[in-house]
Write an enzyme that holds these catalytic residues in place. Structure first.
Site, PDB file in Angstrom:
ATOM      1  N   GLU A   1     -31.077  35.622 -28.526  1.00 20.60           N
ATOM      2  CA  GLU A   1     -32.036  36.707 -28.279  1.00 20.60           C
ATOM      3  C   GLU A   1     -31.773  37.910 -29.179  1.00 20.60           C
ATOM      4  O   GLU A   1     -32.693  38.500 -29.737  1.00 20.60           O
ATOM      5  CB  GLU A   1     -31.984  37.117 -26.800  1.00 20.60           C
TER       6      GLU A   1
ATOM      7  N   ASP B   1     -26.177  35.696 -25.175  1.00 22.11           N
ATOM      8  CA  ASP B   1     -25.588  36.220 -26.412  1.00 22.11           C
ATOM      9  C   ASP B   1     -25.608  37.746 -26.320  1.00 22.11           C
ATOM     10  O   ASP B   1     -26.318  38.322 -25.487  1.00 22.11           O
ATOM     11  CB  ASP B   1     -26.345  35.732 -27.646  1.00 22.11           C
TER      12      ASP B   1
END
Length: 485
Positions: free
Chosen positions: A179, A108
């Site tokens: 994250e 991400d």
């Protein structure tokens, strides 16, 4: 164990393959960067899901067994409920003679829009000459944080397969898609899997940070924690003409409290706060002397006129191994343009302490509360004082003499021809600490991005050199860890 000549012949073969396939590796990164897998903005959650599926397919193509673990739902502050992206647990090789290395990465990214100041479209990987003509940069969101390093690791494993070489280690993968939004659900997953997936893991490697310099490789062995505090003083809103001069104003109380925290040299004034900070050993001081760090370059990167300290060693020590306290803001005070002659009723000061190994969060909290209560009681104010710690993340420290670091150091020497800087990170890296605490395994941070990669900012990039040499570094590391284990 291989002889050194056969092992260097093997390395040559591997490095030549990686060089010959550079354009394929860049094409792969272009495909990954094109996915807007921004985990922060809810409307792009489906893109994060698509990115997880791409990464899972990629590992399956390597021959890995892939398990997509469902983490359930996640409720946003506005009440909206979204699915959490699954976490990938991958596994390749089960040879009991080989060490097992687990790689952690995330696919991400932080939000990015061209109009925020990007020179190119953030989701189109664009190759441009750097300041030095021999350096070509690959610009795009996620290029260095963290899609580039994840792909470099996958490409390194792929190289062994393509050349039909025996795998020097068993591989495991933990790849997540949240994250940048705080790794929601990851900690519970690690706890659940600790007895099963992680039971045969020997080493954990994270490549999700940067070197300290633009040119010299680094190994990271520690990061600071972070404890955030709110300090609230209050009564009710009053008019300064009617009451100014005859009452105890909450904002004056708060400013006195905030002013008591740090002196003008940056030293924290809370009694006892430095008590549990480990003394600096001679061995550790030596690590700091050899580090390549340009004060002027760092100063111009920060845009400040001068630092609190004048030497490289003092700067790095205060950035990495001593605690720091920063004040972030005051809620409830009038902050619009113009003037409003109100005496604010309730104000909340916000500050944080970056703590270092051996500082206990609960002790830090107690020290902060006792200090602020002491300062406040001397003011004889009838206002109410309330101190809270809404967030606390612990520091992380690894042993640089660990096998993992020895292997990485040798691999860096092989690929870059230089010994790495051993560095710590002044910010907080929750995943390193999380893996170490839960699994009790050796954890290492092995960055391949340079200091000027601009993770999280506009024009994020990884240089072609770091991306390709980083792939070689991972491959060389696999060989070194299998030799040392």
């Amino acid at each position: 164990v291989m002889s050194s000549s056969s092992s260097s012949a093997l390395e040559m073969e591997i490095f030549q393959y990686i060089d010959a396939h550079q354009s394929d590796f860049i094409k792969d990164l272009k495909e990954w960067v094109a996915v807007e897998s921004d985990s922060v903005q809810p409307h792009l959650r489906k893109e994060v899901m698509r990115m997880m599926a791409l990464a899972a397919d990629r590992l399956a193509a390597l021959g890995a067994t892939v398990n997509l673990v469902n983490l359930g739902l996640h409720q946003l502050p506005d009440g909206q409920v979204l699915p959490l992206p699954s976490v990938i647990l991958g596994e390749l090789g089960k040879d009991p003679q080989n060490p097992t290395v687990c790689f952690y990465g995330h696919v991400d990214v932080q939000p990015a829009k061209k109009e925020d100041g990007w020179n190119t479209d953030p989701y189109t990987l664009t190759e441009i000459d750097g300041v030095h003509l021999f350096i070509r940069n690959l610009y795009g969101r996620g290029a260095t944080d963290n899609k580039g390093p994840v792909l470099a690791w996958i490409h390194a494993v792929e190289t062994f397969r393509a050349l039909k070489l025996t795998m020097p280690v068993n591989f495991k993968f933990v790849i997540e898609g949240m994250e940048e939004a705080g790794s929601l659900g990851l900690e519970k997953l690690l706890e659940d899997e600790n007895q099963s997936f992680f039971s045969d893991v020997d080493y954990i490697v994270i490549s999700d940070n940067l070197w300290l310099s633009n040119k010299k490789p680094a190994l990271t062995y520690g990061s600071r924690g972070n404890a955030c505090f709110f300090v609230e003083c209050g009564s009710k809103d009053l008019h300064s003409g009617t009451f100014g001069g005859i009452i105890h104003e909450p904002l004056l109380d708060l400013i006195a409290l905030l002013d008591s925290l740090v002196d003008s040299t940056g030293r924290i004034q809370i009694p006892g706060i430095y008590d549990s900070v480990a003394a600096l050993t001679e061995e550790e001081r030596k690590l700091y002397e050899s580090i390549e760090f340009n004060l002027e370059e760092h100063r111009s990167n920060c845009g400040v006129k001068k630092f609190l300290y004048g030497t490289k060693e003092e700067i790095l020590l205060h950035l990495w191994r001593y605690p720091s306290l920063s004040i972030h803001g005051i809620e409830g005070a009038f902050h619009e343009p113009g003037i409003k002659t109100v005496i604010p009723a309730k104000v909340i000061g916000k500050f944080s302490i970056r703590q270092v190994p051996h500082m206990d969060l609960s002790v830090v909290k107690q020290q902060v509360v006792e200090h602020l209560e002491g300062v406040f009681s001397k003011r004889n104010s009838p206002n109410k004082l309330k101190v809270s710690m809404p967030l606390g993340a612990k520091p992380w420290l690894a042993d640089v003499n660990d096998l993992l670091y020895k292997a990485a150091r040798r691999a860096i020497k092989t690929v870059f021809g230089d010994d790495p800087d051993f560095i710590r990170d002044g910010s907080t890296v929750p995943v390193a600490r999380m893996f170490q605490t839960i699994t009790q395994k050796s954890v290492m941070m092995l960055p391949i991005g340079a200091a000027d990669d601009g993770e999280h900012s506009q024009n994020e990039k990884i240089s072609r050199h770091n991306y390709i040499e980083g792939t070689k570094l991972f491959a060389a590391f696999f060989l070194e860890i299998s030799k040392l284990h």
